[in-house]
Design a protein around this motif. Structure first.
Motif, PDB file in Angstrom:
ATOM      1  N   THR A 266      26.868  -0.667   5.202  1.00  0.00           N
ATOM      2  CA  THR A 266      27.309   0.045   6.703  1.00  0.00           C
ATOM      3  C   THR A 266      25.448   0.552   6.875  1.00  0.00           C
ATOM      4  N   PHE A 267      26.020   1.645   6.089  1.00  0.00           N
ATOM      5  CA  PHE A 267      24.460   2.305   6.481  1.00  0.00           C
ATOM      6  C   PHE A 267      23.000   2.004   6.570  1.00  0.00           C
ATOM      7  N   ALA A 268      23.318   0.541   5.245  1.00  0.00           N
ATOM      8  CA  ALA A 268      21.425   0.556   5.655  1.00  0.00           C
ATOM      9  C   ALA A 268      21.629  -1.312   6.542  1.00  0.00           C
ATOM     10  N   SER A 269      22.375  -1.489   7.267  1.00  0.00           N
ATOM     11  CA  SER A 269      22.393  -2.472   8.162  1.00  0.00           C
ATOM     12  C   SER A 269      21.991  -1.261   9.505  1.00  0.00           C
ATOM     13  N   LEU A 270      23.106  -0.384  10.435  1.00  0.00           N
ATOM     14  CA  LEU A 270      22.750  -0.021  11.387  1.00  0.00           C
ATOM     15  C   LEU A 270      22.234   1.260  11.389  1.00  0.00           C
ATOM     16  N   ILE A 271      21.863   1.613  10.712  1.00  0.00           N
ATOM     17  CA  ILE A 271      21.102   2.869  11.056  1.00  0.00           C
ATOM     18  C   ILE A 271      19.430   2.771   9.880  1.00  0.00           C
ATOM     19  N   GLY A 272      19.540   2.515   8.983  1.00  0.00           N
ATOM     20  CA  GLY A 272      18.445   2.452   8.060  1.00  0.00           C
ATOM     21  C   GLY A 272      17.360   1.526   8.392  1.00  0.00           C
ATOM     22  N   PRO A 273      17.472  -0.049   9.436  1.00  0.00           N
ATOM     23  CA  PRO A 273      16.262  -0.383  10.724  1.00  0.00           C
ATOM     24  C   PRO A 273      15.724   0.998  11.538  1.00  0.00           C
ATOM     25  N   PHE A 274      16.054   2.016  11.633  1.00  0.00           N
ATOM     26  CA  PHE A 274      16.051   3.365  12.639  1.00  0.00           C
ATOM     27  C   PHE A 274      14.529   3.019  12.113  1.00  0.00           C
ATOM     28  N   GLY A 275      15.128   3.401  10.865  1.00  0.00           N
ATOM     29  CA  GLY A 275      13.008   3.548   9.623  1.00  0.00           C
ATOM     30  C   GLY A 275      12.125   2.879   9.924  1.00  0.00           C
ATOM     31  N   GLY A 276      13.038   1.943  10.003  1.00  0.00           N
ATOM     32  CA  GLY A 276      11.866   0.771  10.271  1.00  0.00           C
ATOM     33  C   GLY A 276      11.120   1.275  11.391  1.00  0.00           C
ATOM     34  N   PHE A 277      11.730   1.287  12.933  1.00  0.00           N
ATOM     35  CA  PHE A 277      11.318   1.091  13.949  1.00  0.00           C
ATOM     36  C   PHE A 277      10.708   2.322  14.721  1.00  0.00           C
ATOM     37  N   PHE A 278      11.061   4.146  13.756  1.00  0.00           N
ATOM     38  CA  PHE A 278      10.645   5.344  13.647  1.00  0.00           C
ATOM     39  C   PHE A 278       9.467   4.874  13.013  1.00  0.00           C
ATOM     40  N   ALA A 279       8.888   3.762  11.839  1.00  0.00           N
ATOM     41  CA  ALA A 279       7.902   3.459  11.276  1.00  0.00           C
ATOM     42  C   ALA A 279       6.962   3.161  12.653  1.00  0.00           C
ATOM     43  N   SER A 280       7.532   2.295  12.946  1.00  0.00           N
ATOM     44  CA  SER A 280       7.218   0.961  14.652  1.00  0.00           C
ATOM     45  C   SER A 280       6.712   1.987  14.883  1.00  0.00           C
ATOM     46  N   GLY A 281       6.979   2.602  15.556  1.00  0.00           N
ATOM     47  CA  GLY A 281       5.802   3.844  16.395  1.00  0.00           C
ATOM     48  C   GLY A 281       5.107   4.411  16.276  1.00  0.00           C
ATOM     49  N   PHE A 282       5.423   5.366  14.575  1.00  0.00           N
ATOM     50  CA  PHE A 282       4.150   5.577  14.503  1.00  0.00           C
ATOM     51  C   PHE A 282       3.072   5.108  14.354  1.00  0.00           C
ATOM     52  N   LYS A 283       3.250   3.959  14.130  1.00  0.00           N
ATOM     53  CA  LYS A 283       1.788   3.553  13.801  1.00  0.00           C
ATOM     54  C   LYS A 283       1.349   2.851  14.914  1.00  0.00           C
ATOM     55  N   ARG A 284       2.649   2.147  15.632  1.00  0.00           N
ATOM     56  CA  ARG A 284       1.550   2.027  17.531  1.00  0.00           C
ATOM     57  C   ARG A 284       1.416   3.164  18.130  1.00  0.00           C
ATOM     58  N   ALA A 285       1.510   4.623  17.688  1.00  0.00           N
ATOM     59  CA  ALA A 285       0.921   5.773  18.439  1.00  0.00           C
ATOM     60  C   ALA A 285      -0.401   6.301  18.134  1.00  0.00           C
ATOM     61  N   PHE A 286      -0.752   5.853  16.634  1.00  0.00           N
ATOM     62  CA  PHE A 286      -1.545   6.011  16.340  1.00  0.00           C
ATOM     63  C   PHE A 286      -2.686   4.276  16.010  1.00  0.00           C
ATOM     64  N   LYS A 287      -2.292   3.356  16.955  1.00  0.00           N
ATOM     65  CA  LYS A 287      -2.453   1.778  17.145  1.00  0.00           C
ATOM     66  C   LYS A 287      -3.660   2.045  15.659  1.00  0.00           C
ATOM     67  N   ILE A 288      -2.382   1.200  14.459  1.00  0.00           N
ATOM     68  CA  ILE A 288      -3.058   1.311  12.928  1.00  0.00           C
ATOM     69  C   ILE A 288      -1.854  -0.486  12.925  1.00  0.00           C
ATOM     70  N   LYS A 289      -2.201  -1.087  12.264  1.00  0.00           N
ATOM     71  CA  LYS A 289      -0.814  -2.263  11.613  1.00  0.00           C
ATOM     72  C   LYS A 289      -0.085  -1.444  10.944  1.00  0.00           C
ATOM     73  N   ASP A 290      -0.535  -1.257  10.230  1.00  0.00           N
ATOM     74  CA  ASP A 290      -0.106  -0.634   8.729  1.00  0.00           C
ATOM     75  C   ASP A 290      -0.482   0.727   7.847  1.00  0.00           C
ATOM     76  N   PHE A 291       0.090   1.399   7.001  1.00  0.00           N
ATOM     77  CA  PHE A 291       0.279   2.693   7.123  1.00  0.00           C
ATOM     78  C   PHE A 291      -0.992   2.338   6.201  1.00  0.00           C
ATOM     79  N   ALA A 292      -1.731   1.458   4.526  1.00  0.00           N
ATOM     80  CA  ALA A 292      -2.701   1.005   3.968  1.00  0.00           C
ATOM     81  C   ALA A 292      -2.491  -0.337   3.940  1.00  0.00           C
ATOM     82  N   ASN A 293      -3.480  -0.723   2.581  1.00  0.00           N
ATOM     83  CA  ASN A 293      -3.481  -2.033   2.314  1.00  0.00           C
ATOM     84  C   ASN A 293      -2.818  -2.280   0.686  1.00  0.00           C
ATOM     85  N   THR A 294      -2.177  -1.495   0.583  1.00  0.00           N
ATOM     86  CA  THR A 294      -2.555  -1.006  -0.745  1.00  0.00           C
ATOM     87  C   THR A 294      -1.489  -3.328  -1.677  1.00  0.00           C
ATOM     88  N   ILE A 295      -0.619  -3.408  -0.986  1.00  0.00           N
ATOM     89  CA  ILE A 295       0.152  -4.733  -0.993  1.00  0.00           C
ATOM     90  C   ILE A 295      -0.236  -6.305  -0.023  1.00  0.00           C
TER      91      ILE A 295
END
Length: 366
Positions: A266-295
């Motif tokens: 339940t946590f992984a489904s309802l709250i976990g995605p907000f970690g991804g949303f947070f990361a998306s907001g972070f990347k948009r704030a600094f105008k980058i597509k990905d954190f790196a190109n490691t993979i």
């Protein structure tokens, strides 16, 4: 990547801990590098060196605590380790103070604000990466199942939410991630709960996954051999009336851990995605597509583990709140550093208590 992960699981808990440590270092590197690029701080004196120095300090603090908790018997045999463990927090604080003083000495005119920005950036990055990875390893010591079921639930939710969104998605979920839909969010939730329930049932059958990880000094290695706790022993549960008529049976046999897995899913489904949303907001704030190109095709390591960090914290809080009691290894380690007279007093008090409980028989006086 999946095959490599299964191989590491087969190699044991120690290799999983090294994997977590490696991911932590790489995530730290990716976030710190973004800061350097955004604030153009490559030419600031000592700052790259100080960032990695603080990473070493924080890791020394957290993993020193882990050694004290789980390797008490090994520590008692090594005099040098006894000194390091006894004064561990003081040494950690002294190391941090050295870094703090180095930062102050590195301040340069016209760059004060930028340097303090980067100082704060480093500490927030440490909070996100090192603290969470430490909690992941703490969960691993409770048994590999406390590590595998939560992280596989996050992976399952990511995959099934994408599939449901791809085939049935019509309604946007959040502006930070335009491709996320309510259909995918809801479909991922139900799929993840079912997956977690089944995965918990399968893994609960094997001691390798359910036994706490312990270090055995006699064999000089980690072992996962134990009598499974009540959480991993089948119990009969009465079914609600509406399910009795559907399933045509009065009870069902489940592992108690399967019920706990519903909370993780339940946590992984309802709250976990907000970690991804947070990361998306972070990347948009600094105008980058990905954190790196490691993979290739997937971005950096942080792009793949943005939801896992929230999950690690939840599992640790869940275990300490509802599952785990006092840590016997930590209690023993604290007892062993007491003076002999204090140890003897505690022994007498404990012996009296056990006799009163009827666990020990009173000794007969001659």
């Amino acid at each position: 990547m999946i095959s490599l992960f299964f191989l590491i699981i087969y190699m044991g808990s120690f290799m999983l801990m090294l994997l977590v440590l490696g991911i932590q270092v790489k995530c730290f590197h990716e976030i710190i590098t973004i800061g350097y690029r955004v604030y153009h701080s490559y030419d600031l004196p000592w700052f790259r060196t100080l960032s990695w120095y603080f990473l070493l300090c924080v890791n020394y603090f957290f993993y020193g605590e882990t050694v004290a908790d789980y390797f008490a018997t090994f520590v008692q045999r090594e005099e040098q380790l006894q000194f390091l463990i006894r004064y561990h927090r003081f040494i950690s604080f002294a190391l941090y103070l050295a870094g703090f003083c180095m930062f102050v000495l590195s301040l340069v005119k016209k760059h004060y604000r930028l340097q303090f920005y980067m100082f704060a950036w480093t500490h927030v990055t440490l909070l996100i990466t090192v603290t969470q990875s430490h909690l992941v390893i703490q969960n691993l010591f409770e048994g590999m199942i406390w590590f595998l079921v939560p992280i596989s639930s996050v992976i399952c939710n990511d995959i099934t939410a994408y599939l449901f969104g791809f085939f049935f998605g019509r309604t946007p979920l959040i502006k930070l991630s335009p491709k996320k839909t309510w259909e995918g969010f809801i479909g991922g939730f139900f799929s993840t709960v079912v997956f977690g329930f089944i995965a918990a049932y399968v893994l609960s059958k094997y001691q390798y996954f359910v036994c706490p990880v312990e270090y055995r000094s006699d064999v000089n290695s980690f072992v996962t051999d134990c009598e499974p706790s009540e959480l991993f022993q089948l119990r009969s549960y009465s079914l609600p009336p509406f399910l009795k008529s559907v399933l045509r049976q009065e009870t069902v046999s489940l592992y108690p851990f399967q019920i706990h897995s519903i909370a993780f899913s339940t946590f992984a489904s309802l709250i976990g995605p907000f970690g991804g949303f947070f990361a998306s907001g972070f990347k948009r704030a600094f105008k980058i597509k990905d954190f790196a190109n490691t993979i290739p095709g997937h971005g950096g390591i942080m792009d793949r583990f943005d939801c896992q960090y929230l999950m690690a914290t939840f599992v640790h809080v869940y275990i300490t709140s509802f599952i785990r009691g006092p840590n016997p290894s930590k209690v023993l380690q604290q007892l062993l550093v007491l003076q002999p007279e204090q140890q003897l007093n505690i022994y007498k008090t404990l012996k009296t208590h056990l006799i009163e409980k009827g666990i020990l028989q009173p000794t007969l006086k001659a």
